[in-house]
Design an enzyme around this catalytic site. Structure first.
Site, PDB file in Angstrom:
ATOM      1  N   ARG J 100       0.831  -1.201   0.000  1.00 39.12           N
ATOM      2  CA  ARG J 100       0.000   0.000   0.000  1.00 39.12           C
ATOM      3  C   ARG J 100       0.877   1.267   0.000  1.00 39.12           C
ATOM      4  NH1 ARG J 100      -2.297  -4.035  -0.618  1.00 39.12           N
ATOM      5  NH2 ARG J 100      -4.481  -4.548  -0.335  1.00 39.12           N
ATOM      6  N   GLU J 103       2.289   1.638  -3.406  1.00 40.05           N
ATOM      7  CA  GLU J 103       1.253   2.101  -4.336  1.00 40.05           C
ATOM      8  C   GLU J 103       1.039   3.615  -4.221  1.00 40.05           C
ATOM      9  OE1 GLU J 103      -2.595  -0.287  -5.314  1.00 40.05           O
ATOM     10  OE2 GLU J 103      -3.156   1.238  -3.877  1.00 40.05           O
ATOM     11  N   SER J 126      15.122  14.966   1.211  1.00 42.43           N
ATOM     12  CA  SER J 126      16.110  13.959   1.590  1.00 42.43           C
ATOM     13  C   SER J 126      15.471  12.784   2.333  1.00 42.43           C
ATOM     14  CB  SER J 126      17.182  14.580   2.487  1.00 42.43           C
ATOM     15  OG  SER J 126      18.139  13.601   2.845  1.00 42.43           O
TER      16      SER J 126
END
Lengths: 160, 160, 160, 160, 160, 160, 160, 160, 160, 160
Positions: J100, J103, J126
């Protein structure tokens, strides 16, 4: 200062010499800088020997076994062959430090090619007739900068 | 001397600016060294702008359009966004010159990491707070050597 | 005898020069052997120029434009840059003839390395300071044999 | 002269015979050239047997067990099957020496195909009805050159 | 009965001849069985010519242009080169029918190797000196069975 | 004649039954032809059982343990589950013999599909309701030919 | 309610029929439910025809051209061939909805296999003799649930 | 009836609990149906626990240790963590049964998406708030059909 | 301040709406912050609409067409379907900024899982019932910090 | 509450320290929240140390050995090197919770880039000068929400 070590659980495909050398380095508490000075080579080359990425000469082996307290015959037998290079880094590298170097090639690859071609003609910078070094600089504001130099012989493509 | 050119049949995914810039460069017959001098930047940076890998400032755009005879508004509109880096080189690189740089990372990656960690601690060499240059050396035997310098700020991992 | 041709539907990423050269070759009905003789280069090198894998010198370009009836300026502009090598073959190769060469590397790679290392020490056979040729032999039973020779300079790894 | 050795930590998927053969070779201090002469085969073929890439005949096995001081039954049982070829080199090869061979296929693949097709018609050079050898040449300037010859039967595609 | 057609939106990398041949086939309403009979070749070979996977002889081209009503010169120029095989199927195949063939290789690959090696010795079944055919059988229960026959010359590995 | 054997160093992911069966086969010196005759199955199916690619029935297990001298309970426990197919061949196959089969699918995949669709309609040849066999033919010139037959039930796509 | 549409910029490799059908669907403002009812098929099947993943019968084509106002001959010619399935989804799927289905296979694949094998024996659930449907349920709390049913013929592995 | 078993040579990366559970299941001779009934869960869920793909509650663990005769503390310690899902199936699946499920996603993925979106709006079917079951049907002709039901909560994309 | 733009040469697979929206944004000189304020959504959501990664409601479309001066019907037709998400970023991302986010998942993935599981139990953080925002902070030393917040509903795995 | 544990069968490439730490954590029955409080670090950082993804300071090691009852010298030797990051998660992640997060990067990557570039200019957030935390929120309806905060220093690309 911490020293670089080797955890063989994470690098199961390194040569036996890597585990011999790294475990001796850890018990002697030596840095690559100290090791490099002792064998008269650059510290990147010294580390590359430890990772099985550079060939140690007969003299290197002798000096390493002395400095690190490794049985000379054992080290000789483990280092006598020819390095089987390219087995340490899985590409693309997952390790953040190594990824940054990979990213430099990815981002500036064609820029390097264009500039090198215009400066030298059609050819490549050798990665074999090649040396490299790492230096540390500290600027006026106290920031540290790493400087890596790559120096390779220019090889023009043969005409045939 | 030949100049680096761009064949858009081979690089269909470069930004439009690349084709504008390279075709102007070809008709003006300018090298990256000349272009870099004119805009006051390193020639690798100049080439990186051509490949859409570095951002051109407003002044860079003005100087480039002057030097290369490109309509200023056109160049401004093509270069005004933020570079979408990383689209030039397919990894692993198939181009032999770029592959040699990739191979250096593959072979010496962990050696660099070990030496850098021992010199600087736990962190990375930035590829963003970063500059690079290419130099040409000729040794006593008349051999040419390419020297590439990578200089990046050392970033320690934050403790949290 | 059939001649090698180029179907640009199948090779959309070759340089523009490839389509110029191959279509002139087809209309002139010339083989790579004839082209190679005319420009004084090996026929593999001649074919490599056609696929954008080798650099044509100024003289090569002149001779090619004469022989093939291509406008000299057009050919010069299309061939003036530096080859962006490695874009013709998708690896692993799907083409059966090229796959056989790939399979030879896959099967005999370490055997070559072992023999070369024992004969020459720690290093590589250059693919840049390199030439190659293809010959045809017919044995007593009328079987044809293809003989490919690879000749590369031996480059020892630098000590640093 | 160093001899090629096998570090099984790095090649865990080679057949058992590889480790038997390489460790006997190391203790006898024999080169592939010496081994090849003893069994009357080319040294690339000899090395290929060691890496499990070529089949040893009953006579080869006998001669190898004699020369290398390996129990004859043991060697026979380890070498009696059919080689499961293609397991030594991970493609694309990470090893620099082997990569150079791969790069030759990548860069010149279509040039070889074009030249071979024009010389022989529609077909392939066999990698099975095939032999290969490695030679060393030294030029007037003292440079060493490696020469690899690939010789394969030409197989025309059947018409059906 | 439906006929196999070609949708070039889905196969952009096929040679130009594929689109010429398939669109003529569609307008003539011919099956590969009919085409194969006309040119005196197997229907798999006929279909392979349409997909750019087999070479058409001069006679094949003549007969195809006659049967399909294609301009003879056009077809000759599109089919005169050497097939660049392997470009139709993306591996692993996503197409269910083709995947089933792939799965047979995946599941029975080593079983075929073991049986072939025991029957023929160390070698391969050629895919070049090779023919294939497709047959339809209907069993007593009215079920249809597809029978694909692969027939290749046995090539023993050369001893060298 | 040599027999097919299994070197578990090269196939670490095969089921335990593979190593039991192959080592018994080696000590009994039996070919797959002999084993297949004994259990009344095709020799490809017999080999597939050895590689864990086909299910052995209770009777097969009994006959195999008799013929091969394997403890019946041991073999039963090792073969009692359902085969976890597809684990023997790494795709694309590196083994030259298996690669040739893969190449046939790659080159002729769409030709098979076109011919099968025209003969049978929209559907697939099953790889499950499927049998296969290997035969050896020798032609008038003494050349050997391998003939592999694939026979699968035709499954039309359901309309829903 | 929004309707599913097709943006051909995002799906360049779908068949021409997809773009014909989807653009007619958009201008008619029809849902797949309405289309499915009209042609008497399940709505997943109807959508699969639109994506080139299922074959339309002659009647389907007639009804689709009527309902959607598409020229009958055009639709017939675009839908007359055999679907070249598997070209819509790039695997692993990047689309979140489709990824969830993929994840179910990834997570429960072996659990399904174990349960199916114990219930049916050694074989597979066919994806060809197969139908599927999508239903909507709303629970007592007003939550919606999607229910996808997969129904395939059980095919036992043939014994041979 | 055969029972599903686990051969740890083929699944080296499953959790320790898998081998504990499967070997107890084998010695007790229990099917997943029986196990599922005992713990009051669906048999797919039961199998998923065995493969480390679903979490067992404290009660599940107790019942499993009772039924299977496994030391309660051992099972508790092996099942106490959170499942590390997704490690059983290598994608694309090589196992034919699991591949068929994958193929359904590959072929019908966009059809499911289109139908679900039109029925439910913009969102996904959850694979977490999710249940599944396997059923067996036998049709009038005696053919068996497997029916797999996937039931997931519909999650609309949040507006933000 | 520079504005984010879209170069369609670099993003050929985005939906048509992306090019409509980005070119209007460029000519209006609007930032995502301004656009987001106008439509009352978060600026990440606004940018996601531009890249075809989020659904625009009917009102969003109206407001966008007003603000950006795009024909309302055109925008409606281009944005009326359901987003086909996941097509913008090639994974692993080559773009340095996006790679850093990917690296965070790669490095801290299991740490997040361990902490989330201990805090919430067995489940996932939804990426669908989900919102995100970007904030800028400036510390005492004048350094800028980017803060990205991910907020997703916790979904426990269903027990079945 | 369940605690996160480590099953080394599933994570064979983690450093030795991981197994030391996780097994002590299990026997002490401590959560990452408790461990983090004890060493004064964030619980994600604490978990990252356990997975070998973050460096433990000398004090951290002391406190961890105290809290977890691990021999101090042992822990020191196992944690003294520099983390070899990136080895825990295989990308793309198969684990649903980690997927997840992946994604989110895949879907919103370019949206984040556009918004960050407009807010900060040309640069990156960063992942090294970086911290992160996980929080739990419960809304009015009793739903739980996970909130992950990523905070990284903004690094502008250097001009050179």
């Amino acid at each position: 200062m911490s020293l670089a070590t080797l955890d063989t659980s994470q690098h199961p495909y390194l040569p036996e010499s890597s585990s011999t050398l790294f475990s001796a380095k850890a018990s002697q508490g030596l840095s690559f800088e100290q090791i490099a000075q002792h064998i008269g080579r650059n510290e990147v080359a010294a580390a590359a020997i430890f990772y099985g990425q550079a060939k140690a000469s007969a003299e290197d082996i002798e000096k390493l076994s002395d400095l690190l307290g490794i049985d000379h015959e054992l080290l000789k037998s483990q280092l006598s062959g020819f390095p089987d290079r390219g087995r340490t880094v899985e590409m693309p590298p997952k390790e953040p430090l190594i990824y940054r170097l990979y990213e430099i090639v990815q981002n500036y690859g064609y820029a390097y090619k264009a500039v090198l071609n215009e400066k030298f003609g059609d050819g490549i910078m050798s990665a074999i007739s090649f040396s490299t070094k790492v230096e540390k600089e500290t600027d006026a504001d106290g920031n540290n900068w790493a400087v890596i130099t790559l120096r390779g012989k220019w090889l023009p493509f043969s005409r045939f």
